[in-house]
Structures are given as structure tokens and as C-alpha cells.
Design an enzyme around this catalytic site. Structure first.
Site, mmCIF file in Angstrom:
data_model
loop_
_atom_site.group_PDB
_atom_site.id
_atom_site.type_symbol
_atom_site.label_atom_id
_atom_site.label_comp_id
_atom_site.label_asym_id
_atom_site.label_seq_id
_atom_site.Cartn_x
_atom_site.Cartn_y
_atom_site.Cartn_z
ATOM 1 N N ASP A 320 0.829 -1.210 0.000
ATOM 2 C CA ASP A 320 0.000 0.000 0.000
ATOM 3 C C ASP A 320 0.858 1.253 0.000
ATOM 4 O O ASP A 320 0.491 2.266 -0.577
ATOM 5 C CB ASP A 320 -0.957 0.003 1.205
ATOM 6 C CG ASP A 320 -0.232 -0.077 2.541
ATOM 7 O OD1 ASP A 320 0.882 -0.629 2.580
ATOM 8 O OD2 ASP A 320 -0.780 0.407 3.541
ATOM 9 N N ARG A 324 5.443 4.235 5.956
ATOM 10 C CA ARG A 324 5.042 4.167 7.359
ATOM 11 C C ARG A 324 5.091 2.727 7.893
ATOM 12 O O ARG A 324 5.535 1.816 7.195
ATOM 13 C CB ARG A 324 3.657 4.787 7.534
ATOM 14 C CG ARG A 324 2.538 3.993 6.908
ATOM 15 C CD ARG A 324 1.218 4.730 7.055
ATOM 16 N NE ARG A 324 0.129 4.016 6.435
ATOM 17 C CZ ARG A 324 -0.915 4.610 5.869
ATOM 18 N NH1 ARG A 324 -0.979 5.921 5.814
ATOM 19 N NH2 ARG A 324 -1.875 3.879 5.345
ATOM 20 N N GLU A 326 3.559 0.128 7.880
ATOM 21 C CA GLU A 326 2.520 -0.654 7.233
ATOM 22 C C GLU A 326 3.137 -1.450 6.076
ATOM 23 O O GLU A 326 3.534 -2.573 6.259
ATOM 24 C CB GLU A 326 1.383 0.261 6.772
ATOM 25 C CG GLU A 326 0.091 -0.508 6.577
ATOM 26 C CD GLU A 326 -1.155 0.340 6.749
ATOM 27 O OE1 GLU A 326 -1.064 1.524 7.065
ATOM 28 O OE2 GLU A 326 -2.249 -0.213 6.543
ATOM 29 N N ASP A 333 -6.152 -2.084 -2.690
ATOM 30 C CA ASP A 333 -5.292 -1.143 -3.395
ATOM 31 C C ASP A 333 -4.825 -1.762 -4.711
ATOM 32 O O ASP A 333 -4.871 -1.140 -5.774
ATOM 33 C CB ASP A 333 -4.075 -0.782 -2.540
ATOM 34 C CG ASP A 333 -4.464 -0.238 -1.165
ATOM 35 O OD1 ASP A 333 -5.349 -0.819 -0.526
ATOM 36 O OD2 ASP A 333 -3.889 0.774 -0.741
ATOM 37 N N TRP A 385 -11.572 -5.256 -1.986
ATOM 38 C CA TRP A 385 -10.450 -5.860 -1.256
ATOM 39 C C TRP A 385 -10.464 -7.383 -1.471
ATOM 40 O O TRP A 385 -9.605 -7.924 -2.177
ATOM 41 C CB TRP A 385 -10.544 -5.503 0.236
ATOM 42 C CG TRP A 385 -9.899 -4.173 0.520
ATOM 43 C CD1 TRP A 385 -8.685 -3.983 1.101
ATOM 44 C CD2 TRP A 385 -10.414 -2.867 0.221
ATOM 45 N NE1 TRP A 385 -8.410 -2.634 1.180
ATOM 46 C CE2 TRP A 385 -9.440 -1.930 0.653
ATOM 47 C CE3 TRP A 385 -11.577 -2.378 -0.369
ATOM 48 C CZ2 TRP A 385 -9.613 -0.548 0.518
ATOM 49 C CZ3 TRP A 385 -11.749 -1.016 -0.508
ATOM 50 C CH2 TRP A 385 -10.778 -0.123 -0.076
ATOM 51 N N GLU A 600 -2.399 9.083 -0.797
ATOM 52 C CA GLU A 600 -3.403 8.137 -0.301
ATOM 53 C C GLU A 600 -4.803 8.745 -0.343
ATOM 54 O O GLU A 600 -5.763 8.118 -0.751
ATOM 55 C CB GLU A 600 -3.040 7.761 1.144
ATOM 56 C CG GLU A 600 -4.029 6.836 1.819
ATOM 57 C CD GLU A 600 -3.517 6.361 3.169
ATOM 58 O OE1 GLU A 600 -2.652 7.029 3.754
ATOM 59 O OE2 GLU A 600 -3.989 5.303 3.618
ATOM 60 N N HIS A 621 0.683 6.241 -2.248
ATOM 61 C CA HIS A 621 -0.296 5.158 -2.319
ATOM 62 C C HIS A 621 -0.764 5.101 -3.772
ATOM 63 O O HIS A 621 -1.137 6.120 -4.321
ATOM 64 C CB HIS A 621 -1.502 5.535 -1.458
ATOM 65 C CG HIS A 621 -1.627 4.766 -0.189
ATOM 66 N ND1 HIS A 621 -0.692 4.813 0.810
ATOM 67 C CD2 HIS A 621 -2.608 3.929 0.249
ATOM 68 C CE1 HIS A 621 -1.091 4.042 1.821
ATOM 69 N NE2 HIS A 621 -2.250 3.490 1.494
HETATM 70 C C1 BGC Z 1 -3.995 1.077 3.921
HETATM 71 C C2 BGC Z 1 -4.781 0.934 2.696
HETATM 72 C C3 BGC Z 1 -5.839 -0.067 2.860
HETATM 73 C C4 BGC Z 1 -6.714 0.381 3.977
HETATM 74 C C5 BGC Z 1 -7.849 -0.511 4.237
HETATM 75 C C6 BGC Z 1 -4.884 1.467 5.044
HETATM 76 O O1 BGC Z 1 -4.200 1.530 6.254
HETATM 77 O O2 BGC Z 1 -2.915 1.924 3.771
HETATM 78 O O3 BGC Z 1 -4.506 1.564 1.585
HETATM 79 O O4 BGC Z 1 -6.477 -0.472 1.732
HETATM 80 O O5 BGC Z 1 -5.960 0.609 5.154
HETATM 81 O O6 BGC Z 1 -8.343 -0.324 5.467
#
Ligand code: BGC
Length: 721
Positions: A320, A324, A326, A333, A385, A600, A621
Site C-alpha cells: 500500500d 510508514r 505498514e 489497493d 479488497w 493516499e 499510495h
Molecule cells: C492502507 C490501505 C488499505 C486500507 C484498508 C490502510 O491503512 O494503507 O490503503 O487499503 O488501510 O483499510
């Protein structure tokens, strides 16, 4: 095969294991390696191969890649040394915002087999010696610490049990250092900090060289943006993104087991000059297959931002974001971006690997994980998703014509459809978690309620639309795979669902009862509106977009479909206005604000240049980069007419205020070129079709005409507005 994984008894974040050995003669040599963690292999002091972050990220207990290297040239007759430095990486290191450690296991380890002239001469075992490494610490989120001055202690080798039956050969292209960027500007910020600006938001690392006689500690920190001219890292959340080097003397320094998402690097501990710092772009080494160039520099910058967003987020898995805490394989995405991604680059292998993970992570009841590899444990039927298990294989089949994308994933698709069905009541989707039109700006509460990211469109309308779309794909896939009964069953269910959707969400007179842009776009793109009502719906959508001043209010879902719905509904010019709008919110607004990748959220940076106070602000993003697929297919007009572009429909469609568009796409059947150029009152459409592809050309408002291969140019008068 009896070869062991070895690690160390002590608690070492990074360590090195290796041995000296003697070869009577140096012949053809192959090294096979994998690790629980990340490894760097060296023979006689030289790095083996040029890959990083090996063995890559997979759901390790189901599938672990083994790399194979030709190391013939690294070995010599007589004494040799082989060593492996092992770090935690995704296997054991800190992952996910909740600070999870040890996700796959609490001990890192390496597995090794060196074969010379067909004979195994070295395997990892207790004959290896272990010691600390000059890399004292490394973490994907937090960065790396290297100390070239501290004493190196011995450690104790031990066997680490792990099931080798999950071994698979390397599936996709490795992560490599792809490009080096020089410092664009050396800054002294208002706070007095020394910051390099590389002019581009990238995924990678920084390489620095210390001057002669240097002694001390250099610290590098990484950031995507400056705020009020100052270095800003709040949006990295808990990721420390810091590399530290303790050095004596002149040395070139670069981290091995980490990467960062950054444009700016803050340097402390040494007044380095610009020529001593280089940004190294590190990502999966895919082949570039598509380019688009236009007459508008802002549009070109936007499209470049999309491509950078892809490069920065295709780091062994499609992530994503790269900055960060993550950097996860979020399914939604990728599902939104997959079309664009597969025009820009050959993504067959990286997505084949990712789909294998997605299948491996599927729950018993057919539900799909929100991310793959899964480290959060959520399984659902969330639209866009979780639908990735159906839609991504289908998109790849369309783009590359490779039926194995369907056959490999067919069973998982079927199980997923059953899971969606279990969330239905009275024939309609009515249960299960949904992200909705994620990050859309069309919900009133968005203005006051922090963290309300679901958009204004009824989430179960979206869910029913996507379920219908998935059923349609499954019916087609089953037919292609010769599973006639499955195909008929999916088709029947599709037809019933369509009727239920029409009964529930359309008025008896055929008007869509949900008035959001996203709902209207989905109803058009997924064929939910009855044929006879489509024209009115397209008109309503157009008016809706105009009422919003041709600004983007849609989220991950609506944005991927809106411009297609407009172009195909006869409102191509409005779609063009959405693309070219420079006001907030919109794509070119981001460019005007200085973006070098896609944000994002439309408001990750507020119009005054400050980060959105709600948080969750990534400046890299790719989801909204989905617009580039529309540019390839509906503006330049390179549209597949059969899987893999065996047949292609060339349908360039000019935007009035965009004078030229030139797109090239290297399909699996050859390179296709298309676009248009305006000259005064006339417009010239052009195309180039290679031998082996059948093309038809469809110019705006004209009949489709079949053409052979070769170069085509058609000149037309531009009609007055
Ligand atoms: C991510 C995303 C993701 C989303 C879904 C985010 O924290 O960065 O792009 O699809 O959460 O909850």
C-alpha cells in the site's frame, strides 16, 4: 533432503554464520539459499548475486522461496570462505502498526547448499561458525544500524527446525537496486537541519560516503515531505526510518536489509556535501511495458507519479505504501491499480507469487484476507479488497492471455463466491465487513468526524455490485476452463442477483435510487442498469460530476470506474475535465502541490500545504493511479479485444484541451502504439500494429473498421464545440 536450517542460540537481531572450506578444483558451482528472515550471502568477501530482501516475503509456513545462484566465478581452487548475514525482515521483525513481532517464528535461520560439479560441498550445519555482524540491528520499518568500530563477539550455532517441504524456487524477479539519484538540492531548513532533497519520492535507501579522517556516527532519517520548510516524519507513524553508521575513516555506507519511502534525507553527525549522498531506488526488477506522453507537462508529471507509485510499491509484493509502519499487501489497493500496473510493467510474475499467497491465506470458509501475505488475520468478503481473488486473475488473463491465471485461482474463486453467498439475505448481500468507497469525500460526516473513511455510497449497494461483477467473471472463467455446469450455475446466480439488485436499488421506473457518483459509475460499469435506462443514468452521472465542479469526490472504488463510466456513456469530455482539473480535490491539484507520487487521500495535504490533521497521510499510495489505465484504454485507445491483445481495438478519443497523446504498450503479442495529435483545425489519429495482432480501429462517432498490421494515420476535421 536432510539439510538443516541453522541460526544462533543467543538473541541476536543480525548475525553472520559461515565457514572456510577447501576445494580441490573450482568447477561449475551453484549456491542454493533461503532463510527464515533475510540473508546476504558472500563468497570470499563478495556479495553473491545482486538481489536484496531475499528470500522475499511469502506466507512462509506454506511457501518459502529458495534462490539459486551461479557462483562459479566467485570460488577458487584451494581455500574459500562462505558466509551468510541474517536479519529479521518480515519473518521475525516488527510488522504492522500494532507492533507485532515474531509473526512467523522467534528464531531466524539460514539454509544453504553449495554444489560444485554436481557434488554438494557445503551445507549449513554445526561446522559453521557464528559471530555478530557489523550490522548491529536492522528492521524494515525502523532502519539499520551499522558499527564498524565495535568488537565482534562469537555466537553459538544451533539448528532451527523448519519444514522444508514448503520450499519453492524463486517465483518473481528479485528486488534490486534499480536506479541512482543524485541530490537535487542541499537544504538548511528553518530549524537549521541539513536535509538533502532528491526531487522524487522513492522507495529505497541512501548511500553515503564519509570523508577521509572521519570518526563518529552518521545518522540518516527519511521523510516524504517538508512542512513549513522543515523535515516532517509524523506521517510515518511509529516507523523510525533511521539508518545509523558508526565509522572510522573513509567509507561508503549503505544499509542491506531495509528500505524507506522518501524524498528527503536528514543528515546528522557529519556535514556531508551533496556529492557524498546518493539515493538508491530499490524495488522488484520488472520489465517496463507501457509509456504515455502528452502535450501537457502537468499530465505527464501526473503519469510519471503513477509510474513512480508503482515502482515504490512493488517491493517483492504489491504494497500500500513504502514509508510508514505498514507496507502491506492490501488487496483493495492492488485490485484498483492492477489494470494500470499491467500496462506500465510486466507484472505477471510478481502477481503470480502474490496470488499464490492470497490463495494460501484463504480461510476454510472461502473468505479472503484483507492483505497478502496476511499478518492481521481479518478474512471477509469486503468489496474490491477480498474480490481481488476473482478480479485480479481475470484482469491478468485479459492483459496477458495466460489461462493459468484462471486455472490456478479457479478453486479459490469458487470458494470465495460461496463465502459471498453466505453473507446474503433474501438473495442480496446484507452482511460482512465492507470498506465501502474507501476515502471518498462525499460523506457529510467526513467534515467533522475523524476516521470516517467509508464514503457516502451505501456499502451494501457496492457489495451487491461487486458480487454481481464477480459472478460474471466466475461464469466466464468457468466457461473458458470448460466447466460448463459451473458456468451455467454462476450465470444463473448472476441473473437472479441482477434482478434482485434492480428490485432493491432502482425505482420501478428504472431510476437508480442512490445518487452518489460512485453508485452511478458502478451501475454503468457493472451493467446493473437496464439497457433502456443506461442513457438516462449516464446523463445523471454527468450532471452529478458537473455539479461537483468536475472535482474528485470518489474513493478507491468510485475513482477506478468513474472515468470509464463517463467515456463509455458518451461524456468523454467530462471525464477529461476530471483528469485536467487543477482545483482541489483532483489529480492535477496534487501535481500543482508538488507531488511526485500519488497521495493516499485527495486531501493528504490540505490546500494550505499542511498534512491532513486526521492522520493516515501517505504521499505514496497507488490506488488513485488507476486513472492511468483509462488514459491507455480510452484516451490513447489501446484496448484489448481479446485476451493478451491478440486482437486489439484502437479507439483514440481526444480531450479538447489536451493537444496530443502518444501511448506505447509492449503486449505479449507485440508492441502497439496509438494516440492522436491536433494540428490547427484537424486531428490526426495514429496507430502502429505489429504482425500477429489483428486490429480494428474505432474513431469517435464512426463505425469500427477492421485493419491489418502496420502503421495507420487518419486525419479528421475537429468539430466546433
Ligand atoms: C492502507 C490501505 C488499505 C486500507 C484498508 C490502510 O491503512 O494503507 O490503503 O487499503 O488501510 O483499510
Amino acid at each position: 533432503m536432510g539439510i538443516k536450517f541453522i541460526g544462533v542460540k543467543e538473541d541476536a537481531n543480525v548475525y553472520t554464520v559461515g565457514k572456510d572450506f577447501c576445494l580441490e578444483h573450482a568447477g561449475k558451482a551453484v549456491l542454493r539459499v533461503t532463510a527464515l528472515g533475510l540473508y546476504k550471502a558472500e563468497i570470499n568477501g563478495k556479495k553473491v548475486g545482486d538481489a536484496y530482501l531475499t528470500p522475499g516475503w511469502t506466507c512462509y509456513h506454506k511457501m518459502l522461496q529458495v534462490q539459486e545462484y551461479d557462483v562459479t566465478d566467485l570460488l577458487q581452487k584451494g581455500e574459500n570462505n562462505i558466509s551468510f548475514t541474517v536479519a529479521e525482515g518480515w519473518y521475525k521483525g516488527r510488522l504492522v502498526y500494532a507492533d507485532k513481532m515474531n509473526i512467523y517464528g522467534d528464531k531466524t535461520a539460514v539454509w544453504v547448499q553449495l554444489i560444485v560439479d554436481g557434488k554438494t560441498v557445503v551445507v549449513a550445519d554445526e561446522s559453521f561458525v557464528a559471530k555478530e555482524s557489523y550490522i548491529r540491528y536492522s528492521s524494515l520499518y525502523d532502519g539499520e544500524m551499522q558499527d564498524f568500530t565495535a568488537p565482534i563477539k562469537d555466537l553459538t550455532v544451533c539448528e532451527i527446525p523448519f519444514d522444508t517441504s514448503v520450499f519453492v524456487p524463486q517465483i518473481c524477479e528479485p528486488v534490486r537496486d534499480i536506479e541512482r539519484l543524485a541530490v537535487k538540492e542541499m537544504l538548511r531548513t528553518p530549524k537549521g537541519e541539513l536535509v538533502c532533497d532528491f526531487g522524487q519520492n522513492i522507495a529505497g535507501v541512501a548511500e553515503v560516503s564519509t570523508p577521509e579522517g572521519f570518526e563518529g556516527t552518521i545518522t540518516l532519517q527519511f521523510a516524504e515531505i517538508l512542512v513549513d520548510g522543515n523535515f516532517y516524519t509524523d506521517n510515518l507513524r511509529t516507523a523510525k526510518a533511521t539508518d545509523t553508521f558508526v565509522v572510522r575513516g573513509k567509507k561508503t555506507l549503505c544499509p542491506e536489509f531495509t528500505y524507506h519511502g522518501f524524498r528527503y534525507v536528514k543528515i546528522t553527525g557529519c556535514e556531508l556535501s551533496a556529492k557524498c549522498v546518493t539515493a538508491v531506488v530499490r524495488h522488484t526488477d520488472m520489465k517496463r511495458t507501457g509509456t504515455v506522453n502528452t502535450s501537457d507537462a502537468m499530465v505527464n508529471r501526473l503519469l510519471e507519479n503513477v509510474v513512480w507509485g508503482q515502482r515504490d510499491n512493488f517491493v517483492d509484493i504489491p504494497t500500500d505504501c513504502p514509508q510508514r509502519d505498514e507496507r502491506l499487501g492490501w488487496t483493495g489497493d492492488l485490485n484498483a491499480f492492477c489494470g494500470t500496473a499491467s500496462y506500465n510493467y510486466d507484472v505477471r510474475l510478481i502477481l503470480k507469487k502474490w496470488l499464490a499467497d492470497l490463495r494460501n491465506e484463504q480461510a476454510e470458509d472461502g473468505k479472503i484476507s484483507h492483505i497478502a501475505p496476511d499478518v492481521i488475520g481479518y478474512h471477509d468478503t469486503a468489496s474490491l479488497w477480498c474480490d481481488a481473488i476473482v478480479m485480479v486473475p481475470w484482469k491478468l488473463y485479459e492483459m496477458y492471455g495466460d489461462v493459468s491465471f484462471l486455472s490456478d485461482n479457479y478453486e479459490a474463486m469458487q470458494k470465495y463466491i460461496a463465502a459471498r453467498e453466505s453473507n446474503c439475505e433474501n438473495g442480496l448481500m446484507a452482511k460482512g465487513f465492507e470498506y465501502g468507497d474507501w476515502l471518498a469525500l462525499d460523506k457529510e460526516q467526513c467534515l467533522c468526524e475523524s476516521g470516517n473513511y467509508f464514503g457516502g455510497t451505501d456499502v451494501y449497494f457496492i457489495s451487491n455490485a461487486f458480487y454481481a461483477h464477480c459472478l460474471d467473471i466466475v461464469a466466464e472463467s468457468a466457461a473458458i476452463l470448460g466447466k460448463t455446469e459451473d458456468a451455467e450455475a454462476a450465470r444463473r446466480r448472476y441473473e437472479r442477483l441482477l434482478q434482485s439488485i434492480r428490485g432493491e436499488y432502482f425505482t420501478p421506473a428504472g431510476r437508480l435510487a442512490i445518487g452518489t457518483v460512485t453508485a452511478q459509475a458502478l451501475a454503468l460499469c457493472f451493467g446493473l442498469a437496464e439497457e433502456k435506462h443506461r442513457e438516462r443514468l449516464a446523463k445523471e452521472l454527468n450532471e452529478n460530476v458537473l455539479r461537483h465542479g468536475c472535482r474528485m469526490t470518489t474513493g478507491f472504488i468510485g475513482t477506478a470506474y468513474l472515468l470509464f463510466a463517463l467515456s463509455d456513456g458518451g461524456y468523454h469530455e467530462t471525464a477529461g475535465k476530471l483528469l485536467l482539473n487543477r482545483e482541489y480535490p483532483g489529480w492535477l491539484h496534487e501535481v500543482e502541490m508538488g507531488a511526485t507520487t500519488i497521495w493516499e487521500k485527495w486531501n493528504s495535504l490540505l490546500p494550505d500545504g499542511t498534512p491532513n490533521p486526521e492522520g493516515m497521510n501517505s504521499y505514496n499510495h497507488y490506488a488513485y493511479g488507476s486513472v492511468m489505465e483509462w488514459v491507455y484504454r480510452r484516451v490513447a485507445g489501446i484496448q484489448y479485444a481479446s485476451p493478451g491483445f491478440r486482437r486489439v481495438k484502437i479507439m483514440p478519443n481526444a480531450i479538447r484541451t489536451l493537444d496530443s497523446v502518444h501511448a506505447e504498450f509492449e503486449s505479449v503479442n507485440g508492441k502497439i502504439v496509438a494516440g492522436y495529435e491536433k494540428h490547427g483545425n484537424s486531428i490526426r489519429y495514429f496507430a502502429e500494429i505489429p504482425e500477429g495482432i489483428d486490429a480494428e480501429v474505432c474513431l469517435p462517432g464512426e463505425q469500427t473498421v477492421p485493419v491489418g498490421h502496420g502503421k495507420f494515420v487518419c486525419e479528421r476535421e475537429i468539430s466546433p464545440e
